[in-house]
Design an enzyme around this catalytic site. Sequence first.
Site, PDB file in Angstrom:
ATOM      1  N   LYS A   1       0.837  -1.205   0.000  1.00  0.00           N
ATOM      2  CA  LYS A   1       0.000   0.000   0.000  1.00  0.00           C
ATOM      3  C   LYS A   1       0.869   1.250   0.000  1.00  0.00           C
ATOM      4  CE  LYS A   1      -3.737  -0.543   2.398  1.00  0.00           C
ATOM      5  NZ  LYS A   1      -4.335  -0.851   3.704  1.00  0.00           N
TER       6      LYS A   1
ATOM      7  N   ARG B   1      -2.986   3.196   8.467  1.00  0.00           N
ATOM      8  CA  ARG B   1      -3.361   2.043   7.631  1.00  0.00           C
ATOM      9  C   ARG B   1      -2.297   0.974   7.607  1.00  0.00           C
ATOM     10  NH1 ARG B   1      -4.730   4.713   1.954  1.00  0.00           N
ATOM     11  NH2 ARG B   1      -5.864   2.738   1.694  1.00  0.00           N
TER      12      ARG B   1
ATOM     13  N   GLY C   1      -8.036  -6.981   4.031  1.00  0.00           N
ATOM     14  CA  GLY C   1      -8.938  -6.981   5.177  1.00  0.00           C
ATOM     15  C   GLY C   1      -8.449  -7.763   6.384  1.00  0.00           C
TER      16      GLY C   1
ATOM     17  N   MET D   1      -5.693  -7.205   8.327  1.00  0.00           N
ATOM     18  CA  MET D   1      -5.113  -6.414   9.413  1.00  0.00           C
ATOM     19  C   MET D   1      -5.985  -5.186   9.644  1.00  0.00           C
ATOM     20  SD  MET D   1      -1.090  -6.931   8.678  1.00  0.00           S
ATOM     21  CE  MET D   1      -1.217  -6.321   7.026  1.00  0.00           C
TER      22      MET D   1
ATOM     23  N   ARG E   1      -3.156  -1.324  -6.557  1.00  0.00           N
ATOM     24  CA  ARG E   1      -2.212  -2.444  -6.587  1.00  0.00           C
ATOM     25  C   ARG E   1      -2.536  -3.268  -7.807  1.00  0.00           C
ATOM     26  NH1 ARG E   1      -5.304  -4.917  -1.502  1.00  0.00           N
ATOM     27  NH2 ARG E   1      -7.245  -5.115  -2.626  1.00  0.00           N
TER      28      ARG E   1
ATOM     29  N   HIS F   1     -15.794  -8.487   0.757  1.00  0.00           N
ATOM     30  CA  HIS F   1     -14.820  -9.348   1.434  1.00  0.00           C
ATOM     31  C   HIS F   1     -14.922 -10.781   0.937  1.00  0.00           C
ATOM     32  CE1 HIS F   1     -13.585 -12.050   4.755  1.00  0.00           C
ATOM     33  NE2 HIS F   1     -12.582 -11.208   4.812  1.00  0.00           N
TER      34      HIS F   1
ATOM     35  N   SER G   1      15.702 -42.383 -11.677  1.00  0.00           N
ATOM     36  CA  SER G   1      14.460 -41.649 -11.487  1.00  0.00           C
ATOM     37  C   SER G   1      14.327 -41.402  -9.989  1.00  0.00           C
ATOM     38  CB  SER G   1      13.277 -42.472 -12.002  1.00  0.00           C
ATOM     39  OG  SER G   1      12.083 -41.790 -11.709  1.00  0.00           O
TER      40      SER G   1
ATOM     41  N   CYS H   1       9.869 -39.062 -10.334  1.00  0.00           N
ATOM     42  CA  CYS H   1       8.553 -39.667 -10.471  1.00  0.00           C
ATOM     43  C   CYS H   1       7.742 -39.593  -9.185  1.00  0.00           C
ATOM     44  CB  CYS H   1       8.676 -41.117 -10.932  1.00  0.00           C
ATOM     45  SG  CYS H   1       9.550 -42.159  -9.753  1.00  0.00           S
TER      46      CYS H   1
ATOM     47  N   TYR I   1      13.585 -34.839 -17.152  1.00  0.00           N
ATOM     48  CA  TYR I   1      12.121 -34.843 -17.190  1.00  0.00           C
ATOM     49  C   TYR I   1      11.534 -34.912 -15.787  1.00  0.00           C
ATOM     50  CZ  TYR I   1      12.180 -39.880 -16.287  1.00  0.00           C
ATOM     51  OH  TYR I   1      12.373 -41.104 -15.713  1.00  0.00           O
TER      52      TYR I   1
HETATM   53  P1  ADP Z   1      -7.661  -2.319   3.727  1.00  0.00           P
HETATM   54  O1  ADP Z   1      -6.277  -2.752   3.540  1.00  0.00           O
HETATM   55  O2  ADP Z   1      -8.462  -3.191   4.628  1.00  0.00           O
HETATM   56  O3  ADP Z   1      -8.343  -1.974   2.440  1.00  0.00           O
HETATM   57  P2  ADP Z   1      -7.261   0.507   4.062  1.00  0.00           P
HETATM   58  O4  ADP Z   1      -6.080   0.995   4.802  1.00  0.00           O
HETATM   59  O5  ADP Z   1      -7.144   0.530   2.583  1.00  0.00           O
HETATM   60  O6  ADP Z   1      -7.579  -0.958   4.574  1.00  0.00           O
HETATM   61  O7  ADP Z   1      -8.452   1.400   4.564  1.00  0.00           O
HETATM   62  C1  ADP Z   1      -9.773   0.981   4.834  1.00  0.00           C
HETATM   63  C2  ADP Z   1     -10.765   1.888   4.114  1.00  0.00           C
HETATM   64  O8  ADP Z   1     -10.598   3.237   4.510  1.00  0.00           O
HETATM   65  C3  ADP Z   1     -10.579   1.876   2.623  1.00  0.00           C
HETATM   66  O9  ADP Z   1     -11.838   1.884   2.015  1.00  0.00           O
HETATM   67  C4  ADP Z   1      -9.836   3.145   2.345  1.00  0.00           C
HETATM   68  O10 ADP Z   1     -10.099   3.634   1.057  1.00  0.00           O
HETATM   69  C5  ADP Z   1     -10.368   4.076   3.409  1.00  0.00           C
HETATM   70  N1  ADP Z   1      -9.375   5.088   3.755  1.00  0.00           N
HETATM   71  C6  ADP Z   1      -8.127   4.857   4.175  1.00  0.00           C
HETATM   72  N2  ADP Z   1      -7.442   6.003   4.362  1.00  0.00           N
HETATM   73  C7  ADP Z   1      -8.290   7.003   4.051  1.00  0.00           C
HETATM   74  C8  ADP Z   1      -8.165   8.423   4.031  1.00  0.00           C
HETATM   75  N3  ADP Z   1      -7.033   9.021   4.356  1.00  0.00           N
HETATM   76  N4  ADP Z   1      -9.232   9.124   3.649  1.00  0.00           N
HETATM   77  C9  ADP Z   1     -10.392   8.513   3.326  1.00  0.00           C
HETATM   78  N5  ADP Z   1     -10.576   7.177   3.330  1.00  0.00           N
HETATM   79  C10 ADP Z   1      -9.539   6.432   3.680  1.00  0.00           C
HETATM   80 MG    MG Z   2      -7.692  -0.859   1.084  1.00  0.00          MG
END
Ligand code: ADP
Ligand code: MG
Length: 884
Positions: free
Chosen positions: A21, A90, A99, A101, A335, A451, A776, A844, A864
């Site tokens: 991220k 984040r 989702g 962490m 990503r 999810h 083999s 094998c 092989y």
């Molecule tokens: P995950 O890895 O579970 O997607 P994120 O870190 O991406 O967790 O964040 C969870 C949610 O919060 C996502 O929908 C993300 O877009 C939103 N979010 C994260 N940071 C911000 C921010 N600075 N402003 C607005 N929304 C945010």
């Molecule tokens: Mg996210």
Amino acid sequence: MKFVYEFAEGNKDLADLLGGKGANLAEMTNLGLPVPAGFTITTQACKQYLASGVRPAGLDDEIGAHLSTLEEAMGRRLGDPHDPLLVSVRSGAAISMPGMMETVLNVGLGDASVAGLAAQAGGDERFAWDSYRRLIQMFGKTVCDVPGEEFEDALDAAKAAKGVRDDVDLDAADLRELVGAFQAVFAKHTGHEFPQDPREQLDLAVEAVFRSWNAKRAVLYRRQERIPEDLGTAVSVVAMVFGNLGADSGTGVAFTRDPGTGEPGIYGDYLANAQGEDVVAGIRNTVPLEDLERLDPDSYAELLRIMATLEGHYRDLCDIEFTIERGKLWMLQTRVGKRTAAAAFTIAAHLVDEEMIDMDEAVRRVTGAQLAQLMFPRFDLSDEPQPVTRAVGASPGAASGEVVFTAEHAVQRAEAGHRVILVRRETNPDDLPGMIAARGILTSRGGKTSHAAVVARGMGKTCVCGADEITVGEREFTVAGHTIAEGDVISVDGTTGRVYLGEVPVRDSEVVQYFEGDLDPANANDPLVSAVHRIMTHADERRRLLVRTNADTAADAARARRFGAQGIGLCRTEHMFLGDRRELVEKLILATTDADRQAALAALQPLQRDDFLALLREMNGLPVTVRLIDPPLHEFLPALEDLAVHVAVARERGERATRQEQMLAAVRRMHEQNPMLGLRGVRLGLVVPGLFAMQVRAIAEAAVALAAEGGTPRPEIMVPLVGAVQELETVRAEAEKILAEVVGDSGVPVLIGTMIEVPRAALTAGQIAEAAEFFSFGTNDLTQMGWGFSRDDVEGAFFWRYLELGIFGISPFESLDRDGVGRMVRIASDEGRAARPDLKLGVCGEHGGDPDSVHFFHEAGLDYVSCSPFRVPVARLEAGRAAV
Ligand code: ADP
Ligand code: MG
Ligand code: MG
């Protein structure tokens, strides 16, 4: 050590340090895309924190410095009562764990700054109080382990008191009261007040995100996905932007192509007036992304431009999180997106056509595991079963099973041997064990990006979601006038999104039909088959390893050949001693005189010859390795206990049971404490006169017979369980005599070689090669004897503990242990080839069809691999991937 990076300092190649991220936020920032300002704390800091339990020295100061820069850029101070800056904290590991962490939004807000936030938002008090209650809720759950239900109960109570159903129907005053209720819940559980100091909130949130690396569900997910335990998570601190500021705001997710089929187009979900997780959690029903064109044409056009930029830059499907704050578009994440197996192939082929990548790269972009998924069976709809509902086909496959409604039940029923379908309103990370246990997943809410959908796609599990016609209760669901109770059978089709009552039969997938030769890859209506064909053809051109199959019957051999097998690497002869031949084998074992034994062998010999002839014919022109009989003979006799009971009962009745008594005596005589290390393989051949000779003669006669028909037999005789060259020399001397007699100088080549499956054989391979034209590697036994693991006992007994402790990341029976068993393979290959340069080398064991092991065998220089017929295409692809 530097612990904190500005977004502008990072880039996409720093994922190990900044998490996926953080690295991609940095990349987007440097591409000039609209990313809110922020910084990323490294995975190094996380690792140090997890090791010591305290924030590493210097981290706080570094965060402070970067926070100041952020505050300057935004023109606001964190938590300033009059004009507060808020941030999100984040999680994000090097390898995406969607989702799994934690993330905390709205950090920095407190009693003092709610009014300031409202003023910032043009006097929107409702928004400010709603943001605050979200912070207390998320912070409470994530940072302080307050049970989430308590907050939800308080929210439900507030709605009930007001007589409304939706969160959005609560006004500023309601939410203000709710904040009070949440603060009480917080204080009750933690014994202290909700922290008002913004910096303290930030530091505690950072620690909580670090700790979420070790959350139960994250650990489970890593084990399932084979992600290493020691990577740690980075933490990105990002200035908040708000999608919940009214109808001109919103939040969404998008894919640059369809992650289900791989077709180009606009795919995504959008939710107006919402924050962050609302979209993914499926809390309210989203609208398709195309609708944004109508709602906010400018943002929509900009989003499309950005999506094109990202695809061009990453040269791959990207997924995106974005938020629109009062008409201004912000990018919050991107990503290289997860996709179904079918999409992986289709996208790779499309990208070649769009000249973004070449064919070598296309081969790298798909995996054997994905190909294996495409070979799963599909529903056979020829009886035209009527679906009871249709919804989003989120992860393809065909699954039937009993309905269960909780993850717990899914696990229990699956452990009891039942096939189950997990039915939920929506899933959350706590449902992970149930999702793993289930054959399929059905949810009533959420779209392709929910999810359930994302996790199921990652696991290759069949999933249908967003089935809003069904109503999910505690122990039943209803749909179109039907009530389906726990335990009833349903069938879900993750490709079409259809749900059927009862069990629907299954058929071969399109990709299997293509391998069978029943589908034309040139048919443009079938982009998947065409993509698979192009990629397989290229992999075949590039690979150095040949791929053979393990097959004991002509039918298996024929299918494997259609699937591209270039010979048989292992024909086990034991099954040829079962069925109605058992009686002959019993005679052989019970024989007390040479004459009796010879008679039994003579009766078996023509049967064996016919078996071999059928195989050689099917593999005409290609090598066929026949392994002489391997398992201990008592495996062909009835079990000791059964016999003993039988004999005892007969005696009790005063009957005579001579044959059974004889057999019982023989079984007792042959009983071994440790049969896997006992009288089997070459040892049996050296002890039971005439047994190997009979098999060698049968092979030789079959070869001569096929040559007489005008065929081209290429038999290879393989001696199992050799540990010393003297064993092989003895068998060889006898075999050569028979070959001279039967084959003579007819010109039919018959090779004699050995399995390398006893560690001593690997370590004396130079000597053994003197008597072997090929090796083999029997990597199953080599693993069993190399580790001293009884294969039939240890996996269930303690492997879970070894996996938990990280002693190995995957069972060495599943994927070759490169360091130990692999080293024996290398030693034996090198020393064998040194003694005999034209020594043929193959493998094998089960590992021949395991992607990672195939790469190892390529590197080790084998000629092989051999695997079961269904794995042949997988091995071909992986051998190609190893070579590009
Ligand atoms: P995950 O890895 O579970 O997607 P994120 O870190 O991406 O967790 O964040 C969870 C949610 O919060 C996502 O929908 C993300 O877009 C939103 N979010 C994260 N940071 C911000 C921010 N600075 N402003 C607005 N929304 C945010
Ligand atoms: Mg996210
Ligand atoms: Mg073996």
